[in-house]
Enzyme design. Structure first.
Site: not given
Length: 752
Positions: A33-34, A217-218, A248, A615
DNA sequence: AAGTTTCTACTTTTT
DNA sequence: GTAGAAACTT
């Protein structure tokens, strides 16, 4: 000149190139996504000819913002100018600074963190004659925070119960105090900006005209205020690009509401939706485990995460007898992986639910002589000496900040006690001025005997004892002196001056180890301050204070040091590691006992677990202890329900140990034996070196018995030993062998 | 005013 | 098991 679209998969490419209108990207963990965000910015600038200053990208952490901007620069091969990229809070702080006049704010406002907030709440309670026992400051604070997230002011808020009505009144008083102090809290930064946009049409228009493209973002972690803000900014143009992963969403406690995703879909019914389901991070085994854990969660768009990385090693589930065994298991396992060449220490991370759990882990790492990086715990900017120093600087910048004034007026001791302080506060309150102004009045009125009574009836010379008055005025002189100097000195110089004038150093360095450590922290702060030296004198202090107020601990995580990272599951979000250990997978820990009676909260715990699992790139260890001491007593813990959701086909050697049937009485013995099995190694014995790899990373600060403090500039393994080159200021560069030099690492546990 | 001791509440997570 | 506040003493 690289092709921006070349290294994107079809879904990513579509998301990047859908330039106009609202876009929602639902991105699983590790799905790039980044990469989508950065490529989109690069694409808009290079392929669509959009000027960088027309773009605003908001993130949640400074680290994410920094990473984005460096990746964009790398993509474009040039430095970025004019692009707005930062956290919600930092971006709002800047807007408010610029629009202070419109927002009814003093441009020199300071930012209060939760500790400052608590002081203000206490003061407000005192002012209203309310009992702290009955109305707990932390509870009131969280009420106020919550209200602010939902854009509710004391005027618009509708209390449902009597305690809420009382809290509303405290909120009202709290706001008055903030205003009197020229201060804003975190919530205000968002709330005031949102209200500014709502109430000042031409200000909103100005920002709408400037920003043609918004990226968030997020997005699942936004609260109402943040959502309102970006919706307002998006305006008619509606070029709003948001990236979210509802799985998340782990910040509900902070007012985040993942239902903003649903709101977005309703408010922008014509939005384009893209799903990123291909995972570039983890093995299929890890993804399967993650999917199994999250699948039980309702209200989510099911995603089918997949990877072409192959299955990789099976997961390891280990039941330890207690937290010490859990911790030694982790350290031993890291040593094994490292010695077998399966991982480097830096690729390993240990994650836990609460910071308190780091203690047992740290003990084990220290016992085994293995270096580690710790995120969180006692945060750098929460340390007493740092807060004192910052309070002095804040006071110089904005003398009306009474919270800071009260913090430092008697630190170090200068004979201004509780009594004098209370009198000062009360007197200032009666006059309706800040304590600083009250001090100035006191100075003016000095000598005139009690004739100039205010409505309150008391004139200053009668209020304080002569000794106290002398001390108060001495403090005022000190402060005025610094304020005059502030324009001429750099922040670092000013800080030095304050520490000198207050004799803070000699007060702190009382010969104790703790004193030295605290002093070292202050020197570290001075180093941070020195970064602001190039800025013009007028803005350096303000910028420094603002940025320091808005940094988190993860932001300063050193990326170079080759050591395992210890961190909470929350701070792990957005990071990835080759090897992940999740410890404390027990009912009551993860899920935390506070979530037992709230299904929504329980779901959040599940997502937290999911974040941890995802992670991991290669290896995942899930640990729980049979027995764990928690505050005084110790509990016999049951394995986490989340553990049961992991299919056993993914786990190797399931059920290695059973502790459930062990007798309590045998505990002492077992513990002693275990301790003997892991002899303590000093940090520089070769024995630990061969297992652990280099002890001294470049940049590591060390102390040598002869040369004093220095910085490691080079380090290499020589046979069983390590050769380290260290630069000692004033003494030159020395080449030393780790086993002989008795080098002591100066651990700056969690700062940069 | 400052230094002691005692008590209490706290430990979920953070911009 | 601790940190910070309150209560108590000097």
């Amino acid at each position: 000149m690289t092709d921006i679209l070349a290294d994107l998969n079809p879904a990513q490419r579509e998301a990047v190139t859908t330039v106009h209108g609202p876009v929602l990207v639902l991105a699983g963990p590790g799905s790039g996504k980044t990469r989508v965000l950065t490529h989109r910015v690069a694409y808009l600038i290079r392929e669509c000819g959009v000027e960088p200053y027309r773009l605003m990208a908001v993130t949640f952490t400074n680290k994410a913002a920094r990473e984005m901007s460096s990746r964009i620069e790398r993509l474009l091969g040039s430095e970025l100018r004019g692009l707005t990229i930062g956290t919600f809070h930092a971006t709002c702080a800047r807007i408010l600074r610029r629009e202070a006049a419109h927002a009814n704010l003093s441009p020199g406002y300071v930012i209060y963190d939760e500790d400052d907030q608590l002081r203000v709440v206490r003061q407000a309670l005192k002012d209203l004659n309310l009992d702290e026992k009955r109305y707990r400051p932390v509870v009131v604070r969280s009420f106020i925070d919550r209200a602010k997230c939902e854009l509710l002011t004391p005027q618009t808020l509708e209390p449902r119960t009597h305690p809420e009505e009382v809290a509303r009144r405290v909120y009202e008083r709290y706001e008055a105090l903030l205003e009197a102090n020229d201060a804003l809290d975190f919530g205000d930064l968002l709330l005031r900006t949102a209200l500014l946009f709502e109430q000042e049409a031409e200000v909103l228009e100005k920002y709408r005209r400037r920003y043609h493209f918004l990226l968030v973002d997020e997005f699942q972690d936004t609260n109402m205020a943040q959502y309102r803000l970006i919706r307002l900014l998006a305006g008619e143009r509606r070029n709003l690009f948001v990236v979210a992963d509802e799985d998340q969403a782990i910040y509900r406690f902070r007012g985040a509401d993942y239902r903003n995703i649903q709101r977005f879909r309703e408010d922008f019914p014509d939005h384009k939706l893209f799903l990123l389901e291909r995972n570039y991070r983890s093995t299929q085994t890890i993804l399967d485990a993650a999917n199994a854990v999250i699948a039980a969660s309702p209200y989510r768009t099911p995603k089918r995460l997949h990877t072409d990385k192959g299955r990789g090693p099976l997961l390891t589930v280990f039941e330890a007898y207690n937290e010490e065994e859990e911790a030694s298991y982790v350290v031993n396992e890291i040593q094994r992986l490292v010695s077998q060449g399966l991982a480097t220490p830096g690729e390993c991370a240990v994650m836990y639910r609460t910071n308190a759990q780091s203690r047992a882990l740290e003990d084990a790492f220290i016992r085994h002589g293995m270096p580690y990086k710790l995120v969180g715990a006692t945060r750098f900017y929460a340390r007493r000496e740092i807060r004192d120093a910052l309070a002095y600087l804040r006071l110089i910048h904005n003398p009306h900040d009474s919270v800071s004034l009260e913090r430092v007026i008697n630190v170090p001791r200068r004979g201004i006690g509780e009594r004098s302080l209370a009198t000062l506060a009360q007197w200032a309150g009666e006059l309706g001025v800040s304590q600083y102004e009250a001090l100035q009045l006191l100075k003016e009125n000095k000598g005139k005997e009690g004739t100039e009574g205010t409505e309150g009836g008391l004139s200053p010379p009668m209020l304080f004892g002569t000794r106290a008055q002398k001390q108060l005025l001495a403090f005022l002189d000190l402060l005025e002196g610094w304020r005059e100097l502030a324009g001429r000195l750099t922040v670092a110089e000013l800080l030095g001056r304050v520490l000198e004038d207050t004799e803070y150093e000699s007060w702190l360095r009382d010969g104790s180890e703790e004193g030295e450590e605290r002093w070292a922290n202050l020197m570290e702060l001075r180093t941070v301050a020195a970064d602001y030296d190039p800025l013009p004198r007028e803005t350096a202090l303000a910028t420094f204070l603002e940025e320091v107020a808005l940094v988190a601990d993860v932001d300063n995580l050193p990326e170079t040091a080759e050591a395992p990272t210890l961190l909470t599951l929350h701070s792990a979000k957005g990071l990835e590691f080759g090897v992940v250990f999740i410890v404390g997978l027990e009912e009551g820990i993860l899920p935390h006992s506070r979530s037992f009676d709230d299904p929504e909260q329980m779901e959040e715990e599940r997502r937290l677990c999911y974040v941890g699992i995802t992670r991991a790139k290669e290896r995942l260890y899930l640990l729980h202890a049979f027995r764990r001491s928690r505050y005084g007593g110790d509990d016999l813990n049951v394995p986490s329900r989340f553990l049961k959701d992991v299919p056993s086909r993914l786990v190797q050697g399931y059920g290695t140990r059973r502790h459930g049937d062990r007798e309590r009485g045998r505990l002492g013995e077992g513990e002693r034996q275990r301790q003997e099995k892991s002899p303590s190694l000093s940090p520089s014995t070769p024995a630990s070196l061969s297992q652990v790899g280099p002890q001294f990373a470049v940049g590591q600060r060390v102390r040598h018995p002869l040369f004093g403090e220095g910085t490691v500039i080079e380090s290499s393994l020589k046979g069983d030993d390590e050769e380290v080159k260290v630069a000692f200021p004033g003494k030159g560069i020395k080449t030393l062998l780790a086993s002989f030099a008795r080098l002591q690492r100066l651990d700056r546990s969690d700062d940069s």
